[in-house]
Design a protein around this motif. Structure first.
Motif, PDB file in Angstrom:
ATOM      1  N   LEU A  12     -29.252 -25.914  29.887  1.00  0.00           N
ATOM      2  CA  LEU A  12     -30.409 -26.102  30.749  1.00  0.00           C
ATOM      3  C   LEU A  12     -31.599 -25.298  30.230  1.00  0.00           C
ATOM      4  CD1 LEU A  12     -28.651 -25.671  34.222  1.00  0.00           C
ATOM      5  CD2 LEU A  12     -29.006 -27.794  32.945  1.00  0.00           C
ATOM      6  N   SER A  13     -32.772 -25.744  30.589  1.00  0.00           N
ATOM      7  CA  SER A  13     -33.966 -24.946  30.351  1.00  0.00           C
ATOM      8  C   SER A  13     -34.181 -24.057  31.571  1.00  0.00           C
ATOM      9  CB  SER A  13     -35.177 -25.852  30.117  1.00  0.00           C
ATOM     10  OG  SER A  13     -35.516 -26.523  31.314  1.00  0.00           O
ATOM     11  N   TYR A  14     -35.382 -23.503  31.722  1.00  0.00           N
ATOM     12  CA  TYR A  14     -35.636 -22.599  32.841  1.00  0.00           C
ATOM     13  C   TYR A  14     -36.002 -23.331  34.120  1.00  0.00           C
ATOM     14  CZ  TYR A  14     -35.831 -18.668  29.542  1.00  0.00           C
ATOM     15  OH  TYR A  14     -35.540 -17.733  28.601  1.00  0.00           O
ATOM     16  N   SER A  15     -35.813 -24.646  34.148  1.00  0.00           N
ATOM     17  CA  SER A  15     -36.190 -25.419  35.325  1.00  0.00           C
ATOM     18  C   SER A  15     -35.274 -25.125  36.505  1.00  0.00           C
ATOM     19  CB  SER A  15     -36.121 -26.925  35.018  1.00  0.00           C
ATOM     20  OG  SER A  15     -37.032 -27.304  34.036  1.00  0.00           O
ATOM     21  N   ALA A  16     -35.726 -25.550  37.675  1.00  0.00           N
ATOM     22  CA  ALA A  16     -34.857 -25.596  38.841  1.00  0.00           C
ATOM     23  C   ALA A  16     -34.208 -26.976  38.874  1.00  0.00           C
ATOM     24  CB  ALA A  16     -35.663 -25.363  40.120  1.00  0.00           C
ATOM     25  N   TYR A  40     -34.554 -20.123  36.565  1.00  0.00           N
ATOM     26  CA  TYR A  40     -34.235 -18.853  35.924  1.00  0.00           C
ATOM     27  C   TYR A  40     -35.510 -18.037  35.756  1.00  0.00           C
ATOM     28  CZ  TYR A  40     -32.776 -15.519  32.352  1.00  0.00           C
ATOM     29  OH  TYR A  40     -32.525 -14.366  31.644  1.00  0.00           O
ATOM     30  N   GLU A  41     -35.460 -16.792  36.175  1.00  0.00           N
ATOM     31  CA  GLU A  41     -36.623 -15.919  36.087  1.00  0.00           C
ATOM     32  C   GLU A  41     -36.451 -14.981  34.908  1.00  0.00           C
ATOM     33  OE1 GLU A  41     -37.319 -13.953  39.756  1.00  0.00           O
ATOM     34  OE2 GLU A  41     -37.515 -15.801  40.922  1.00  0.00           O
ATOM     35  N   ASP A  42     -37.273 -15.185  33.889  1.00  0.00           N
ATOM     36  CA  ASP A  42     -37.235 -14.364  32.689  1.00  0.00           C
ATOM     37  C   ASP A  42     -38.451 -13.457  32.688  1.00  0.00           C
ATOM     38  OD1 ASP A  42     -36.977 -13.211  30.254  1.00  0.00           O
ATOM     39  OD2 ASP A  42     -37.041 -15.055  29.089  1.00  0.00           O
ATOM     40  N   THR A 118     -44.372 -22.644  34.939  1.00  0.00           N
ATOM     41  CA  THR A 118     -43.585 -22.659  33.713  1.00  0.00           C
ATOM     42  C   THR A 118     -43.934 -23.902  32.907  1.00  0.00           C
ATOM     43  OG1 THR A 118     -41.775 -21.517  34.841  1.00  0.00           O
ATOM     44  CG2 THR A 118     -41.246 -22.573  32.753  1.00  0.00           C
ATOM     45  N   LEU A 119     -44.032 -23.742  31.593  1.00  0.00           N
ATOM     46  CA  LEU A 119     -44.316 -24.862  30.708  1.00  0.00           C
ATOM     47  C   LEU A 119     -43.055 -25.209  29.922  1.00  0.00           C
ATOM     48  CD1 LEU A 119     -46.409 -26.831  29.466  1.00  0.00           C
ATOM     49  CD2 LEU A 119     -46.812 -25.086  27.704  1.00  0.00           C
ATOM     50  N   HIS A 120     -42.606 -26.465  30.051  1.00  0.00           N
ATOM     51  CA  HIS A 120     -41.459 -26.975  29.311  1.00  0.00           C
ATOM     52  C   HIS A 120     -41.957 -27.919  28.216  1.00  0.00           C
ATOM     53  CE1 HIS A 120     -39.045 -25.304  32.526  1.00  0.00           C
ATOM     54  NE2 HIS A 120     -39.713 -26.031  33.398  1.00  0.00           N
ATOM     55  N   LEU A 121     -41.228 -27.965  27.097  1.00  0.00           N
ATOM     56  CA  LEU A 121     -41.643 -28.738  25.938  1.00  0.00           C
ATOM     57  C   LEU A 121     -40.558 -29.732  25.540  1.00  0.00           C
ATOM     58  CD1 LEU A 121     -42.793 -25.682  23.801  1.00  0.00           C
ATOM     59  CD2 LEU A 121     -44.218 -27.019  25.352  1.00  0.00           C
TER      60      LEU A 121
END
Length: 213
Positions: A12-16, A40-42, A118-121
């Motif tokens: 998974l990415s950092y998405s919910a 996920y909180e980084d 958050t930015l996902h690519l």
């Protein structure tokens, strides 16, 4: 995704995420069990200036990123949320600009509330719809913003002191609750009065920006 195993590993990415699991046989399917996987909180990628957010009004903001990303990625997805609330997202294709203005938000941004974005690519244009992921997604970074900041409405609580010496003392206090901050905390101003025997008192003030315990 279909499996006969009782355990699987999801990349998974950092998405919910909202996860639905149901059983099936030759006849039909069972009812689904739903589970929410929180974002996920980084803290390492939060506030590191990879992302910049400019808020225009309660229904629009602009997110910007490094210009060299457009040579490697064509699909972007912005995910934003108020802490403790469900996430909102918007996916788009971009091959020339390093910023995107999101307008006509379905839910208005509220003043004095902290939001994370958050930015996902993705490298494949066909996966720009966030509902369909083919293991090509990665998370670039995240940051936080306020639509409007306001003055804190409470002071630190549970103030205590220890390790008292002739020239020092350690002060401790509790964090101010998130809903009372109403903006990014920059520090504390400490006033203290030094009393001298048979002399007038002297007042001091310190503007401290440090982490509390």
């Amino acid at each position: 995704m279909t499996t006969s195993e009782p355990e699987i590993k999801l990349v998974l990415s950092y998405s919910a995420y909202q996860l639905n699991i149901r059983a099936f046989n030759n006849v039909s399917f069972s009812s689904a069990v739903t589970h929410i996987i929180p974002q996920y909180e980084d803290t390492n990628n939060s506030g590191d200036r990879r992302l910049n957010v400019t808020v225009h009004n309660s229904t629009a903001f602009t997110i910007s990123w490094r210009t060299d990303l457009i040579t490697m990625y064509v699909c972007y997805s912005v995910e934003w949320m108020e802490k403790g609330h469900s996430a909102h997202y918007r996916s788009f294709f971009e091959d020339s600009d390093s910023n995107k203005t999101l307008s006509s938000l379905s839910e208005h941004l509220e003043p004095f509330k902290r939001y994370s974005v958050t930015l996902h690519l993705r490298t494949n244009k066909n996966t720009c719809n966030m509902k369909y992921i083919n293991n090509s997604e990665s998370t670039y970074g995240t940051t936080e913003f306020y639509y409007i900041e306001g003055s804190p409405v409470s002071s630190p609580t549970n103030i205590s002191f220890h390790n008292v010496t002739v020239n020092s003392v350690v002060l401790q206090w509790s964090y101010i609750q998130e809903e009372d901050l109403r903006g990014f905390l920059l520090g504390y101003i400490i006033h203290y009065t030094e009393y001298h025997y048979r002399e007038t008192s002297t007042e001091h003030s310190k503007n401290q920006s440090f982490e509390t315990k």
